[in-house]
Design a protein around this motif. Structure first.
Motif, PDB file in Angstrom:
ATOM      1  N   PHE A  33       0.648  -1.268   0.126  1.00  0.00           N
ATOM      2  CA  PHE A  33      -0.105   0.010  -0.277  1.00  0.00           C
ATOM      3  C   PHE A  33       0.760   1.096   0.076  1.00  0.00           C
ATOM      4  O   PHE A  33       0.396   2.014  -0.632  1.00  0.00           O
ATOM      5  CB  PHE A  33      -1.083  -0.145   1.203  1.00  0.00           C
ATOM      6  N   VAL A  34       2.037   1.245   0.484  1.00  0.00           N
ATOM      7  CA  VAL A  34       2.762   2.425   0.747  1.00  0.00           C
ATOM      8  C   VAL A  34       4.058   2.262   0.208  1.00  0.00           C
ATOM      9  O   VAL A  34       4.697   3.522   0.320  1.00  0.00           O
ATOM     10  CB  VAL A  34       2.880   2.867   2.409  1.00  0.00           C
ATOM     11  N   GLY A  35       4.485   1.344  -0.237  1.00  0.00           N
ATOM     12  CA  GLY A  35       5.809   1.285  -0.939  1.00  0.00           C
ATOM     13  C   GLY A  35       6.966   0.823   0.037  1.00  0.00           C
ATOM     14  O   GLY A  35       6.813   1.022   1.492  1.00  0.00           O
ATOM     15  N   ARG A  36       8.155   0.356  -0.428  1.00  0.00           N
ATOM     16  CA  ARG A  36       9.277   0.093   0.352  1.00  0.00           C
ATOM     17  C   ARG A  36       9.757   1.150   1.327  1.00  0.00           C
ATOM     18  O   ARG A  36      10.148   1.038   2.639  1.00  0.00           O
ATOM     19  CB  ARG A  36      10.356  -0.728  -0.478  1.00  0.00           C
ATOM     20  N   GLY A  37       9.792   2.400   0.676  1.00  0.00           N
ATOM     21  CA  GLY A  37      10.659   3.411   1.523  1.00  0.00           C
ATOM     22  C   GLY A  37       9.848   3.717   2.713  1.00  0.00           C
ATOM     23  O   GLY A  37      10.463   4.081   3.668  1.00  0.00           O
ATOM     24  N   GLU A  38       8.499   3.906   2.804  1.00  0.00           N
ATOM     25  CA  GLU A  38       8.014   3.975   4.038  1.00  0.00           C
ATOM     26  C   GLU A  38       8.091   3.253   5.253  1.00  0.00           C
ATOM     27  O   GLU A  38       8.344   3.311   6.185  1.00  0.00           O
ATOM     28  CB  GLU A  38       6.404   4.258   3.551  1.00  0.00           C
ATOM     29  N   ILE A  39       8.235   1.774   4.730  1.00  0.00           N
ATOM     30  CA  ILE A  39       8.505   0.796   5.800  1.00  0.00           C
ATOM     31  C   ILE A  39       9.661   0.993   6.265  1.00  0.00           C
ATOM     32  O   ILE A  39      10.118   0.891   7.429  1.00  0.00           O
ATOM     33  CB  ILE A  39       8.232  -0.795   4.996  1.00  0.00           C
ATOM     34  N   ASP A  40      10.781   1.074   5.305  1.00  0.00           N
ATOM     35  CA  ASP A  40      12.118   1.307   5.665  1.00  0.00           C
ATOM     36  C   ASP A  40      12.042   2.692   6.695  1.00  0.00           C
ATOM     37  O   ASP A  40      13.115   2.405   7.790  1.00  0.00           O
ATOM     38  CB  ASP A  40      13.126   1.744   4.506  1.00  0.00           C
ATOM     39  N   GLU A  41      11.608   3.627   6.431  1.00  0.00           N
ATOM     40  CA  GLU A  41      11.625   4.669   7.363  1.00  0.00           C
ATOM     41  C   GLU A  41      11.167   4.365   8.689  1.00  0.00           C
ATOM     42  O   GLU A  41      11.535   4.879   9.753  1.00  0.00           O
ATOM     43  CB  GLU A  41      10.991   5.991   6.973  1.00  0.00           C
ATOM     44  N   LEU A  42      10.120   3.709   8.738  1.00  0.00           N
ATOM     45  CA  LEU A  42       9.573   2.919  10.089  1.00  0.00           C
ATOM     46  C   LEU A  42      10.521   2.226  10.780  1.00  0.00           C
ATOM     47  O   LEU A  42      10.615   2.728  11.985  1.00  0.00           O
ATOM     48  CB  LEU A  42       8.167   2.180   9.924  1.00  0.00           C
ATOM     49  N   ARG A  43      11.180   1.438  10.175  1.00  0.00           N
ATOM     50  CA  ARG A  43      12.181   0.639  10.758  1.00  0.00           C
ATOM     51  C   ARG A  43      13.199   1.405  11.220  1.00  0.00           C
ATOM     52  O   ARG A  43      13.757   1.423  12.252  1.00  0.00           O
ATOM     53  CB  ARG A  43      12.775  -0.315   9.897  1.00  0.00           C
ATOM     54  N   LEU A  44      13.813   2.493  10.427  1.00  0.00           N
ATOM     55  CA  LEU A  44      14.682   3.613  11.101  1.00  0.00           C
ATOM     56  C   LEU A  44      14.400   4.185  12.235  1.00  0.00           C
ATOM     57  O   LEU A  44      15.324   4.728  13.063  1.00  0.00           O
ATOM     58  CB  LEU A  44      15.218   4.464   9.773  1.00  0.00           C
ATOM     59  N   LEU A  45      13.298   4.833  12.070  1.00  0.00           N
ATOM     60  CA  LEU A  45      12.744   5.571  13.344  1.00  0.00           C
ATOM     61  C   LEU A  45      12.655   4.771  14.456  1.00  0.00           C
ATOM     62  O   LEU A  45      13.124   5.171  15.459  1.00  0.00           O
ATOM     63  CB  LEU A  45      11.284   6.090  13.133  1.00  0.00           C
ATOM     64  N   GLY A  46      12.503   3.568  14.225  1.00  0.00           N
ATOM     65  CA  GLY A  46      12.259   2.494  15.337  1.00  0.00           C
ATOM     66  C   GLY A  46      13.773   2.188  15.797  1.00  0.00           C
ATOM     67  O   GLY A  46      13.970   2.085  17.179  1.00  0.00           O
ATOM     68  N   GLN A  47      14.933   2.189  15.066  1.00  0.00           N
ATOM     69  CA  GLN A  47      16.218   2.056  15.643  1.00  0.00           C
ATOM     70  C   GLN A  47      16.544   3.135  16.594  1.00  0.00           C
ATOM     71  O   GLN A  47      17.164   2.890  17.512  1.00  0.00           O
ATOM     72  CB  GLN A  47      17.203   1.968  14.388  1.00  0.00           C
ATOM     73  N   GLN A  48      16.024   4.164  16.300  1.00  0.00           N
ATOM     74  CA  GLN A  48      16.197   5.486  17.198  1.00  0.00           C
ATOM     75  C   GLN A  48      15.632   5.263  18.392  1.00  0.00           C
ATOM     76  O   GLN A  48      16.122   6.081  19.460  1.00  0.00           O
ATOM     77  CB  GLN A  48      15.898   6.650  16.374  1.00  0.00           C
ATOM     78  N   LEU A  49      14.589   4.437  18.521  1.00  0.00           N
ATOM     79  CA  LEU A  49      13.779   4.387  19.812  1.00  0.00           C
ATOM     80  C   LEU A  49      14.113   2.929  20.438  1.00  0.00           C
ATOM     81  O   LEU A  49      13.278   2.702  21.329  1.00  0.00           O
ATOM     82  CB  LEU A  49      12.446   4.550  19.590  1.00  0.00           C
TER      83      LEU A  49
END
Lengths: 408, 225
Positions: free
Chosen positions: A10-26
């Protein structure tokens, strides 16, 4: 495939990658999220999806539910109404019930976490557990408190002002508070029964079962039978349009058996429908998600002619199915519909009738509105955007004051 | 004259900007109040109201104008002023301060001609919001023109808008990151100038992406010839 990966289509790979990246920060942050019900209602529905997704990106998150007796929930129900602007009277005893239930919950709950995320007024008093040296606290308000009954708001503000930040669903719902206020809109889940793709056969099957023929354009409003959703206005607008366009109207909403006011409205709706074979009034059980999905997908136009609205997420549900929507310009609806670009906003019965006719007679334009609407929902109102906003909020709590935060 | 190089010493690392929206407690019912707040709000508020449409409504072509124009036209029904605000040529501004001054100037000009103020209906006030931008790395980077074109085809809209709009105006670099890298690392002055000449505000983000890719692919063909 992980749960998060299922959203890539639905939202593309980029958006899922961004969520994982934000998750890494937290990574490893301990979060407790608290509301007042584990099942039923929009908040629990969203949390049941967001909590596992948050865990998947790396948060150590727990979801707790406060407990309360009938007296407590009767007080908070009236508080909810009064915060919406409906006149209610509160005694000193009512406030005492609220405080006592809060105290009991405080004794039972473990609120030691990096972030404590409290939803709506019922658990707001848990802020009493806050320790000065640790944890950040957020109060997430899902309701419209733009014009609350002053005594109830004052009572609640005694708690709310002690949080680190508040979250509102629409700009006009916010209050004049001396703490950061964040705008986070609700979302729909494209994988849920209410929104997932259905085959034509599934849609046909549901419509056959509900005895709604598909021989002419179907105009639909999905909402409970409540005056604020203006079902009588919908029928009046339909009648005006029906003079020139042969079409059907479907009014579908929850059963009104437990709600005396709803039963009254439903009776008035049946009277106004006057046994017109082109008007279908459907009372559906709360579990009728696939039915609602199918009705929306079978519709030519979808209305949400509300006079007052919380966020009005049924609009996003309709837009996600690429349907042209005509909706009242109230509550959170203008955030979902940009007039003439991704749907139509109206203020009157006549205006609604006018646009029903226009859109039925200009199917290409109606189709473009629906397509734009779907893209608008894809960008702004899917569950993944909701998760992203929560992750950004958590980062903001750790870095508040900065307006450009470099996470490289 | 700059030397054209095939491979950059410093690759272009694509970043992305993810925004959290804050509510500011400021709201306007009419043009006088709008003006008062416009003078006082932080630059991040002006940036939000002139740019969030680009990402949130990136599928629309042409994009609806900035929020001020949309509200003045749609709610106050001041069509003439709305048109003037929509026509503010954002690409001409190198700082948010200058952009803010221009918006104020346009509204003041209108108020000097007309004293009577229209008031927004209840519930349709203008609510000032602010963006907190989180800049995050993506997994895309490019050392040469081919890799650059390939990455441009893959990056998200948050990345595209960050390097085009954020760099120019929010970071006040005065030019987009792509043009700057193409000149300094690959010596591609003409290609950079062609990209810098695009008015990014008149494209959808996807249209903008395609326009840049077309220019880069065309340049690659020229080089091959």
């Amino acid at each position: 495939m992980t749960m998060l990966d299922q959203y890539e289509e639905f939202v593309g790979r980029g958006e899922i990658d961004e969520l994982r990246l934000l998750g890494q920060q937290l990574q490893g942050r301990r979060v407790v999220t608290v509301n007042s019900t584990a099942v039923g209602g929009g908040v629990a529905e969203i949390l049941s999806r967001l909590v596992p997704l948050s865990r998947e990106v790396g948060l150590d998150i727990r979801w707790d539910v406060i407990k309360g007796g009938e007296d407590f929930f009767s007080v908070t129900k009236r508080m909810h109404n009064a915060l919406h602007g409906k006149a209610e009277t509160f005694s000193a005893h009512d406030y005492e019930v609220f405080r006592e239930t809060t105290k009991t919950n405080l004794a039972d709950m473990d609120l030691d976490a990096d972030i404590v995320f409290v939803h709506d007024p019922q658990p707001a008093g848990l802020i009493e557990a806050r320790r000065a040296d640790r944890g950040r606290w957020v109060w997430r308000c899902h309701i419209d408190v733009s014009a609350p009954q002053p005594d109830v708001w004052d009572f609640l503000a005694g708690y709310v002002t002690r949080y680190d930040a508040t979250v509102f669903s629409a700009p006009q719902f916010s209050r004049n508070l001396d703490l950061p206020q964040v705008l986070i809109t609700p979302s729909i889940d494209p994988l849920s029964d209410k929104n997932r793709a259905l085959t034509d056969a599934e849609v046909d099957h549901v419509l056959d079962r509900l005895k709604v023929p598909r021989d002419k354009p179907i105009i639909t409003q999905i909402s409970r039978f409540d005056r604020l959703k203006d079902p009588l206005g919908v029928i009046a607008a339909f009648r005006l349009a029906q003079r020139y366009n042969d079409c059907r109207l479907v009014l579908a909403g929850g059963s009104a058996t437990d709600d005396p006011e709803g039963a009254e409205v439903l009776a008035a709706v049946h009277e106004a429908a006057n046994d017109d074979p082109d008007i279908h009034v459907l009372e559906l059980p709360p579990t009728a998600n696939i039915e609602i999905n199918a009705i929306q997908r079978a519709s030519t136009l979808i209305l949400q002619k509300s006079l007052k609205e919380g966020f009005g997420l049924t609009v996003s549900e309709a837009l996600w199915k690429a349907k042209p929507v005509i909706a009242g310009a109230v509550g959170g609806i203008p955030l979902q519909v940009t007039h003439r670009y991704s749907g139509i906003l109206t203020h009157t019965i006549e205006g609604t009738a006018f646009w029903i006719k226009q859109l039925l007679n200009a199917p290409d334009y109606a189709r473009r509105l629906g397509e734009n609407g779907r893209e608008h929902v894809r960008t702004n109102f899917l569950l993944t955007r909701h998760l992203r906003d929560y992750l950004l909020l958590f980062l903001f709590l750790e870095r508040s004051g900065e307006r450009i935060v470099n996470l490289h | 004259m700059t030397t054209i190089r095939d491979r950059a010493k410093r690759p272009f690392h694509f970043s992305s900007s993810l925004d959290l929206t804050l509510l500011t407690n400021r709201r306007a019912r009419d043009l006088a109040e709008l003006l008062e707040h416009l003078r006082a709000v932080p630059g991040s508020v002006i940036y939000y109201h002139t740019h969030h449409f680009l990402v949130q409504h990136q599928y629309l072509s042409p994009e609806p104008p900035n929020d001020f124009a949309y509200w003045v036209t749609g709610v106050l029904q001041e069509d003439r002023l709305g048109e003037q605000l929509a026509a503010i040529d954002l690409i001409q501004f190198r700082t948010i301060r200058a952009l803010r001054e221009r918006i104020i100037e346009v509204i003041e000009g209108h108020l000097n001609e007309r004293q009577e103020l229209r008031t927004a209906p209840e519930g349709e006030e203008f609510h000032f919001r602010e963006a907190v931008s989180f800049v995050v790395p993506t997994r895309h980077s490019a050392h040469d023109l081919t890799e650059f074109a390939d990455c441009m085809e893959k990056i998200g809209f948050g990345s595209l808008s960050f390097h085009f709009f954020g760099a120019r105006l929010r970071m006040e670099k005065g030019e987009d990151d792509f043009s700057q890298w193409l000149v300094t690392e690959l010596g591609e002055a003409e290609l950079a100038a062609a990209i810098a000449r695009l008015d990014p505000y008149t494209y959808t983000l996807d249209g903008l992406r395609r326009a840049v890719v077309r220019l880069v692919r065309h340049r690659l063909q020229e080089r091959a010839a």
